[in-house]
Write a protein that holds these residues in place. Structure first.
Motif, PDB file in Angstrom:
ATOM      1  N   LEU A 110       0.802  -1.085   0.157  1.00 44.83           N
ATOM      2  CA  LEU A 110       0.048  -0.044   0.047  1.00 44.83           C
ATOM      3  C   LEU A 110       0.928   1.206   0.046  1.00 44.83           C
ATOM      4  CD1 LEU A 110      -2.843   1.283   0.359  1.00 44.83           C
ATOM      5  CD2 LEU A 110      -2.575   1.042   2.755  1.00 44.83           C
ATOM      6  N   ILE A 111       0.678   2.226  -0.834  1.00 45.75           N
ATOM      7  CA  ILE A 111       1.419   3.561  -0.894  1.00 45.75           C
ATOM      8  C   ILE A 111       0.426   4.516  -0.825  1.00 45.75           C
ATOM      9  CG2 ILE A 111       2.718   4.959  -2.440  1.00 45.75           C
ATOM     10  CD1 ILE A 111       3.565   2.700  -4.021  1.00 45.75           C
ATOM     11  N   LEU A 112       0.912   5.478   0.398  1.00 42.15           N
ATOM     12  CA  LEU A 112      -0.016   6.568   0.864  1.00 42.15           C
ATOM     13  C   LEU A 112       0.697   7.756   0.327  1.00 42.15           C
ATOM     14  CD1 LEU A 112      -0.420   5.370   4.613  1.00 42.15           C
ATOM     15  CD2 LEU A 112      -2.143   4.877   2.348  1.00 42.15           C
ATOM     16  N   HIS A 113       0.004   8.825  -0.335  1.00 43.38           N
ATOM     17  CA  HIS A 113       0.501  10.014  -0.678  1.00 43.38           C
ATOM     18  C   HIS A 113      -0.098  11.243  -0.040  1.00 43.38           C
ATOM     19  CE1 HIS A 113       2.284   8.004  -4.212  1.00 43.38           C
ATOM     20  NE2 HIS A 113       1.304   7.412  -4.431  1.00 43.38           N
ATOM     21  N   SER A 114       0.799  12.247   0.159  1.00 45.66           N
ATOM     22  CA  SER A 114       0.084  13.373   0.873  1.00 45.66           C
ATOM     23  C   SER A 114      -0.553  14.193  -0.295  1.00 45.66           C
ATOM     24  CB  SER A 114       1.429  14.427   1.343  1.00 45.66           C
ATOM     25  OG  SER A 114       2.059  14.870   0.479  1.00 45.66           O
ATOM     26  N   ASP A 115      -1.660  15.103   0.375  1.00 41.37           N
ATOM     27  CA  ASP A 115      -2.416  15.547  -0.551  1.00 41.37           C
ATOM     28  C   ASP A 115      -2.044  16.743  -1.390  1.00 41.37           C
ATOM     29  OD1 ASP A 115      -5.576  14.477  -0.788  1.00 41.37           O
ATOM     30  OD2 ASP A 115      -4.718  14.265   1.049  1.00 41.37           O
ATOM     31  N   SER A 116      -0.927  17.419  -0.633  1.00 40.26           N
ATOM     32  CA  SER A 116      -0.550  18.482  -1.353  1.00 40.26           C
ATOM     33  C   SER A 116       1.135  18.686  -0.750  1.00 40.26           C
ATOM     34  CB  SER A 116      -1.219  19.844  -0.885  1.00 40.26           C
ATOM     35  OG  SER A 116      -1.176  20.033   0.422  1.00 40.26           O
ATOM     36  N   ALA A 117       1.930  19.577  -1.541  1.00 41.71           N
ATOM     37  CA  ALA A 117       3.412  19.696  -1.339  1.00 41.71           C
ATOM     38  C   ALA A 117       3.267  20.680  -0.453  1.00 41.71           C
ATOM     39  CB  ALA A 117       4.162  19.698  -2.606  1.00 41.71           C
ATOM     40  N   MET A 118       4.428  21.133   0.445  1.00 39.56           N
ATOM     41  CA  MET A 118       4.710  22.239   1.064  1.00 39.56           C
ATOM     42  C   MET A 118       5.977  22.683   0.668  1.00 39.56           C
ATOM     43  SD  MET A 118       5.799  22.538   5.222  1.00 39.56           S
ATOM     44  CE  MET A 118       6.293  23.933   5.919  1.00 39.56           C
ATOM     45  N   THR A 119       6.035  24.132   0.506  1.00 37.94           N
ATOM     46  CA  THR A 119       7.224  24.552   0.203  1.00 37.94           C
ATOM     47  C   THR A 119       8.092  25.194   1.374  1.00 37.94           C
ATOM     48  OG1 THR A 119       6.220  25.418  -1.987  1.00 37.94           O
ATOM     49  CG2 THR A 119       8.151  26.426  -1.239  1.00 37.94           C
ATOM     50  N   VAL A 120       9.169  24.691   1.237  1.00 36.09           N
ATOM     51  CA  VAL A 120      10.284  25.371   2.321  1.00 36.09           C
ATOM     52  C   VAL A 120      11.173  26.352   1.937  1.00 36.09           C
ATOM     53  CG1 VAL A 120      12.198  24.654   4.071  1.00 36.09           C
ATOM     54  CG2 VAL A 120      10.233  22.988   3.596  1.00 36.09           C
ATOM     55  N   PRO A 121      10.851  27.635   2.518  1.00 38.77           N
ATOM     56  CA  PRO A 121      11.625  28.765   2.128  1.00 38.77           C
ATOM     57  C   PRO A 121      13.085  28.447   1.892  1.00 38.77           C
ATOM     58  CG  PRO A 121      10.787  29.209   4.228  1.00 38.77           C
ATOM     59  CD  PRO A 121      10.324  27.898   3.882  1.00 38.77           C
ATOM     60  N   ALA A 122      13.830  29.438   1.328  1.00 32.53           N
ATOM     61  CA  ALA A 122      15.288  29.445   1.385  1.00 32.53           C
ATOM     62  C   ALA A 122      15.886  29.628   2.554  1.00 32.53           C
ATOM     63  CB  ALA A 122      15.813  30.165   0.319  1.00 32.53           C
ATOM     64  N   SER A 123      15.574  30.436   3.358  1.00 37.48           N
ATOM     65  CA  SER A 123      16.053  30.586   4.692  1.00 37.48           C
ATOM     66  C   SER A 123      15.126  30.732   5.851  1.00 37.48           C
ATOM     67  CB  SER A 123      16.989  31.819   4.807  1.00 37.48           C
ATOM     68  OG  SER A 123      16.251  32.918   4.348  1.00 37.48           O
ATOM     69  N   GLY A 124      15.577  30.848   7.057  1.00 37.54           N
ATOM     70  CA  GLY A 124      14.559  31.178   8.223  1.00 37.54           C
ATOM     71  C   GLY A 124      14.914  30.281   9.291  1.00 37.54           C
ATOM     72  N   THR A 125      14.098  29.981   9.737  1.00 38.23           N
ATOM     73  CA  THR A 125      14.275  29.098  11.111  1.00 38.23           C
ATOM     74  C   THR A 125      13.695  27.463  10.644  1.00 38.23           C
ATOM     75  OG1 THR A 125      12.058  29.409  11.807  1.00 38.23           O
ATOM     76  CG2 THR A 125      13.689  30.973  12.707  1.00 38.23           C
ATOM     77  N   ASP A 126      14.039  26.702  11.450  1.00 41.55           N
ATOM     78  CA  ASP A 126      13.437  25.203  11.315  1.00 41.55           C
ATOM     79  C   ASP A 126      11.887  25.097  11.265  1.00 41.55           C
ATOM     80  OD1 ASP A 126      15.927  24.613  11.482  1.00 41.55           O
ATOM     81  OD2 ASP A 126      15.864  23.451  12.882  1.00 41.55           O
ATOM     82  N   LEU A 127      11.049  24.391  10.528  1.00 41.59           N
ATOM     83  CA  LEU A 127       9.809  24.347  10.485  1.00 41.59           C
ATOM     84  C   LEU A 127       9.467  22.499  10.869  1.00 41.59           C
ATOM     85  CD1 LEU A 127       9.381  25.810   6.882  1.00 41.59           C
ATOM     86  CD2 LEU A 127       9.080  26.926   9.023  1.00 41.59           C
ATOM     87  N   PHE A 128       8.243  22.802  11.575  1.00 43.65           N
ATOM     88  CA  PHE A 128       7.903  21.338  11.633  1.00 43.65           C
ATOM     89  C   PHE A 128       6.293  21.091  11.121  1.00 43.65           C
ATOM     90  CE2 PHE A 128      11.080  22.409  14.794  1.00 43.65           C
ATOM     91  CZ  PHE A 128      11.829  21.350  14.765  1.00 43.65           C
ATOM     92  N   HIS A 129       6.139  20.232  10.340  1.00 44.72           N
ATOM     93  CA  HIS A 129       4.952  20.111   9.446  1.00 44.72           C
ATOM     94  C   HIS A 129       4.215  18.658   9.522  1.00 44.72           C
ATOM     95  CE1 HIS A 129       2.534  22.021   6.468  1.00 44.72           C
ATOM     96  NE2 HIS A 129       2.305  20.903   6.075  1.00 44.72           N
ATOM     97  N   ASN A 130       3.145  18.551   9.695  1.00 46.08           N
ATOM     98  CA  ASN A 130       2.596  17.050   9.880  1.00 46.08           C
ATOM     99  C   ASN A 130       1.713  17.070   8.473  1.00 46.08           C
ATOM    100  OD1 ASN A 130       3.057  16.522  12.906  1.00 46.08           O
ATOM    101  ND2 ASN A 130       2.544  18.502  12.872  1.00 46.08           N
ATOM    102  N   PHE A 131       1.916  16.065   8.023  1.00 49.15           N
ATOM    103  CA  PHE A 131       1.134  15.366   6.854  1.00 49.15           C
ATOM    104  C   PHE A 131       0.187  14.532   7.365  1.00 49.15           C
ATOM    105  CE2 PHE A 131       5.099  17.001   4.615  1.00 49.15           C
ATOM    106  CZ  PHE A 131       4.437  17.718   3.594  1.00 49.15           C
ATOM    107  N   ILE A 132      -0.961  14.434   7.087  1.00 49.56           N
ATOM    108  CA  ILE A 132      -2.142  13.576   7.432  1.00 49.56           C
ATOM    109  C   ILE A 132      -2.347  12.841   6.279  1.00 49.56           C
ATOM    110  CG2 ILE A 132      -4.467  13.378   8.462  1.00 49.56           C
ATOM    111  CD1 ILE A 132      -4.027  15.998   9.708  1.00 49.56           C
ATOM    112  N   LEU A 133      -2.267  11.433   6.566  1.00 54.13           N
ATOM    113  CA  LEU A 133      -2.364  10.273   5.430  1.00 54.13           C
ATOM    114  C   LEU A 133      -3.427   9.410   5.869  1.00 54.13           C
ATOM    115  CD1 LEU A 133       1.283   9.445   4.881  1.00 54.13           C
ATOM    116  CD2 LEU A 133       0.007  11.346   3.589  1.00 54.13           C
TER     117      LEU A 133
END
Length: 700
Positions: A110-133
């Protein structure tokens, strides 16, 4: 000293997993030219032990897949660089490893895909993102392996996978869950039953597929979501991150059930600005024997020294892990080289030191500020997760995990008597133990802080219903639905309550409303089918039960109720097939009794005998299986066995005049008229107006 003979084998084994084209490392190390270009850097980072990433101090726990370079290899690299980095004969070099974009274990089930992509900017602080599958399955699956493809491994530092048993995160964000939810560390409820977390589902870019030990797959049920919690780091250019997860199914359920235990004391995290030696501690006493399988220490940017150890009942100190210089960017799960036996009475200890001074190069705040616990990267945490495999209890069939969960939650409540999670989880243990009143009291206390928590209201209703207060349970289910009309669990449970108490119109209303929202819910189809069976609408019942089985071929309620309809229509072959499938799900007395009756009606007396004997073991204080088996033996002409079963039934229910009359009939057929006379007279003593016994005695 050459690249080909000495250095290439070291780099291929220890470095190329990240350092290859498309890998998470900033440059490749698959050729001599690569190694020579970066040779001085390689020598410097290996001498300082910054690379390969490995935080545990040697000698304080033995770990599988230890990535710490042996001292001899570090010395070889230094000598090679100092000698001018000669290549040597390329024939002497091993073949470079091959890295492809294919699935490591072959095509997943079984292969699960996220519904959309997230764009990480070129600079800045770390990001924490939750993809719901969401997981599109119609029956329970057991996962033996998982592989994660993040799309841009250079951006993804690491990821944790959570199993959202109730789709709570998706329901909490109905408008934007497909875009993903921000947050460094999130928690999701486990539902209204005892279902502790059991596996480290942790991934980083150099990870191979996560393959579970033999006999220890993890479970996914219909309606579950996977939540992929990603730590993302800008790379200097915008990057698109999506998520693809491949799952590999096991052939069989788990035969060993591990459990994750957590030590933490986040309430004590209140670190003054400038404090370079702030200590947080926690401990947990084990109520049973366990084998420790792995450990996951976790803090944020102020973490410095992290100690995990156990004090055995003998007083011996056994190190689990020591990290003298914590770095969140190099965190990992560490699996022990061999299971560590920790006997009952062992006390687990966590001792973390934090540095909130300006001298801490990883401090995200300049100048330093006071830092407390939280799930933002600029907040702090102090957690130590330990995966243990509980050993069975002596002289008890109780699940050892319940004892561990209870000890853990009671420890949390000692630190915070109003800890909602601890109250809820402890209540789940009490539910599993059958102490429904104690569970209800805990759920009620948990609701004191948040009276509008639909999940806890639903769990409270289930506890009250099990304790016999079904009218109060109905009111709590209605409260839960007033808070969240889309709470499928509350609506389904309320419908089941109405069904059990024969309020069929109310039950039908709940199940039809549930199906209007989710027409592919096999449980709702099966429950509606049960309502239609009870209200004698056979055609509609068949339609709903068949729909449930089309969605989930192993739905127990659909199998049982449809078997009852088939038996009533004398379709004994189909009824037998359905009941046999149902009994593969669980050894249910009602199903076994119906199967035995089907066998008896279809003339398969030996099969009926076997099923009634099995039923007697499931219901040792029930006279009905003995009475039914007596009839089967009588049909088989084995009167003495029939008499024995009838007498066994009368030992359980000695005041039933009809059963005494039937025993007399059996004695007549066996030729024992004196015993038959006594049986008929006993029936008449119990019921002087019993016409069957009077007629039989007169004929005798």
């Amino acid at each position: 000293m050459t690249y080909s003979k000495q250095i290439a084998p070291i780099l291929y084994k220890n470095c190329s997993g990240c350092h290859h084209p498309g890998g998470s490392g900033p440059f490749s190390l698959l050729s001599y030219q690569d190694a020579a270009r970066w040779g001085t850097v390689i020598a410097r980072v290996t001498q300082s032990r910054y690379m390969p990433p490995w935080l545990p101090e040697p000698g304080y726990g033995e770990f599988a897949d230890n990535r710490r370079l042996p001292d001899a290899d570090v010395a070889l690299i230094k000598r090679w660089v100092n000698s001018g980095m000669p290549q040597g004969d390329i024939v002497d070099a091993p073949k470079p490893p091959i890295f492809t974009s294919d699935w490591q274990l072959g095509p997943p089930d079984l292969i699960l895909h996220s519904d959309s992509a997230m764009t990480v900017p070129a600079s800045g602080t770390d990001l924490f993102h939750n993809f719901i599958l969401p997981v599109p399955i119609s029956e329970t699956k057991y996962i033996r392996a998982m592989e994660i493809k993040p799309g841009s491994p250079q951006v993804v530092h690491h990821a944790n996978v959570l199993i959202d048993r109730t789709a709570a995160l998706r329901r909490a964000h109905p408008a934007d869950w497909k875009q993903g939810i921000a947050g460094m560390e999130i928690t999701v409820p486990s539902g209204d039953s005892f279902d502790p977390d059991s596996h480290f589902l942790f991934w980083k870019p150099d990870s191979e597929a996560l393959v579970e030990p033999e006999g220890m797959p993890w479970r996914l049920d219909p309606g579950n979501d996977l939540v992929l919690n990603m730590h993302l780091k800008p790379t200097g250019k915008p990057e698109a991150v999506s998520a693809t997860v491949g799952l590999y199914f096991a052939d069989k359920p788990a035969t060993a059930r591990p459990m994750l235990l957590q030590l933490e004391h986040d309430d004590a995290l209140n670190i003054p600005a400038g404090d370079a030696d702030f200590v947080v501690e926690d401990q947990l006493k084990l109520p049973a024997d366990v084998d420790a399988l792995g450990i996951y220490p976790h803090a944020h940017y102020l973490g410095k020294r992290m100690e995990g150890f156990a004090i055995l009942p003998s007083g011996e100190k056994k190190w689990l892990i020591l990290i003298p210089d914590w770095d969140i960017d190099r965190q990992s799960v560490y699996r022990f080289a061999r299971p560590i036996f920790l006997p009952k009475g062992t006390v687990l200890h966590m001792r973390y030191t934090y540095d909130n001074s300006a001298a801490n190069v990883r401090n995200p705040n300049s100048p330093p500020i006071r830092v407390k616990a939280g799930n933002r990267s600029v907040d702090e945490m102090g957690h130590m997760w330990l995966q243990v495999l509980p050993r069975p209890l002596r002289d008890s069939e109780r699940d050892t995990r319940e004892l561990l969960e209870k000890a853990w939650m009671e420890d949390r409540l000692r630190k915070d008597p109003n800890d909602h999670t601890a109250l809820y989880n402890l209540a789940s243990v009490e539910m599993n133990d059958g102490d429904f009143k104690a569970a209800a009291a805990l759920y009620q206390k948990a609701l004191e802080r948040n009276s509008n928590d639909a999940l806890t209201l639903t769990a409270l209703a289930a506890a009250l219903d099990s304790a016999g207060g079904w009218q109060q349970a109905r009111a709590e289910y209605e409260k839960a639905l007033a808070v969240d009309p889309d709470d499928a669990n509350a609506r389904f449970d309320l419908g089941q309550l109405e069904l059990r108490h024969e309020d069929y119109p109310a039950a039908e209303k709940e199940f039809r409303q549930l199906l209007a929202t989710n027409p592919k819910d096999p449980g709702a189809h099966a429950a509606l089918g049960a309502v239609l069976v009870q209200t004698q609408r056979e055609a509609g019942a068949r339609q709903e039960l068949e729909a449930a089985l089309a969605l989930d071929a192993h739905n127990f309620d659909a199998l049982y109720n449809l078997a009852g309809l088939e038996a009533g229509a004398q379709n004994f072959a189909r009824a037998t097939e359905l009941l046999q499938t149902a009994l593969q799900q669980k050894d249910d007395p009602d199903s076994r009794q119906l199967l035995a009756a089907v066998y008896a009606q279809s003339g398969k007396l030996a099969d009926a005998q076997r099923e009634f004997e099995a039923l007697q073991k499931l219901r040792p204080k029930d006279a009905a299986p003995h009475l039914a088996l007596a009839k089967v033996y009588a049909q088989m002409g084995e009167m003495q066995k029939a008499i024995r079963e009838q007498q066994a039934a009368l030992e359980i229910e000695p005041t039933d005049p009809g059963n005494w009359n039937d025993l007399g009939v059996l004695h007549v057929h066996a030729g024992d008229k004196a015993a038959a006379k006594a049986d008929f007279e006993r029936a008449l003593q119990l019921d002087p107006g019993n016409e069957a016994a009077r007629g039989n005695l007169d004929r005798l």
